[in-house]
Design an enzyme around this catalytic site. Sequence first.
Site: not given
Ligand code: UGA
Length: 438
Positions: A30, A35, A156, A212, A257, A264, A326
């Site tokens: 990095d 870091k 995450e 995504n 919600g 992402c 989340k």
């Molecule tokens: C997301 C994708 O799920 C991963 O597959 C991807 O690798 C990652 O982005 C990335 O591009 O690096 P992440 O950002 O960790 O992962 O989070 P998610 O679990 O996808 O949740 C995203 C958001 O959607 C959160 O704010 C969560 O609260 C919200 N969410 C999720 C909802 O509001 N409702 C749902 O039913 C599911």
Amino acid sequence: MRISVIGTGYLGTTHAACMAELGFEVVGLDSDPKKIEQLASGVLPFHEPGLPELLRKHTASGRLRFTTSYAEVGAWADVHFIAVGTPQKAGDHAADMTYVDGATSALAGHITRDCLIVGKSTVPVGTARRLGNLVRESTSGDVKVDLLWNPEFLREGYAVEDTLRPDRLVAGGDSAAAIDLLKLVYAKALKSGTPFISTDLETAELVKAAANAFLATKISFINAFSEVTEHVGGDIRVLADAIGLDNRIGRRFLNAGVGFGGGCLPKDIRALQARVSELGLDRTMRFLSEVDEINLRRRDRVVHLATEILKDLQGRKIAVLGVAFKPHSDDVRDSPALDVAAQLFNAGADVSVFDPEAMENARKRFPRLNYTKSAAEALENSALTILLTEWDEFKELNPTEVGDIVESKAIIDGRNVLHVQDWLDAGWRFESLGRRSV
Ligand code: UGA
């Protein structure tokens, strides 16, 4: 095999530690010396379950080292993973390619042996081919350098599990030998049956963007229906359960919600639209603007409900439970929860916030909220309680006990996770997104 991982954010640090766990010798690189110093001493600068243990284990075993030197990794590694960020450009929807371009050029300028470069960052389609040309132009003819694109799908909060046991592996590139080498890196997952999809560079880049975009669309789809159910008096959770039982639709990612956030989904749907427009396909991804708007409207809805309940927000104490985008994460990038808290504060409310992990990051972004040491402290004498990140400790709150702490028993469940009847029985006014108010 010697592996370097360039970029030590969520993606890079997880990838580096997991590669060490798989038995490889790994160096993480990095440009931020602070870091690197922290990581080298086994300290993880962010919250990710299971990762601190792996980091400590492999910095101690010597299998995982960290450096700021491109010359060191360029002369050492067989495989280089590019895992730097592609945030949204300031004032623009497109992705900021400064870090990916910078890291690739810096690496290419220091490669002194045959190697494979594997891009993992989420990039606009066309980037990998452009970087392949850049690498060819910047490396001497004496060394053979291949480039593949291998998008990452880790979530995450589950990053270690997703990296060690991915549900699929996708790799794009022109060289069969390079694909074979990458298959050796992922031999363990492949042996246990993980599908490996080998394709061209452009498809690999687009698979990530499409995944995504689909997830974001699924969330906004259910949130659009939640606007309807709250208007006509229905229950969005029942609707989601009922359509989710159709296995062509599936129940996952239909939790209505306050919507999606994080580093992402929001920036990726914007970057995809920007890139596709650049290609001249102006109308093609326009629906994603709607997906984005539905998502942002859910945040406004919470502020609207708060105003409806309190009439005047000026000086009223509001307890906000959760600021991470989340649960199981301390990430507040584009967090719906932090956005709502900030909007309430800007409207004059006295906002007290508690989150089990994300306090420090939230304070850095929005220092003017009242950050408390516990949920109980945030709830003390509050006129309104708003749950915005569904951490277990909030889901398990006892409405009778909480009722004794607050000034006024009114709650907005911004994630549809509380048992409504329990709260009603304890004398609360209960509001949520996508259900009639009770
Ligand atoms: C997301 C994708 O799920 C991963 O597959 C991807 O690798 C990652 O982005 C990335 O591009 O690096 P992440 O950002 O960790 O992962 O989070 P998610 O679990 O996808 O949740 C995203 C958001 O959607 C959160 O704010 C969560 O609260 C919200 N969410 C999720 C909802 O509001 N409702 C749902 O039913 C599911």
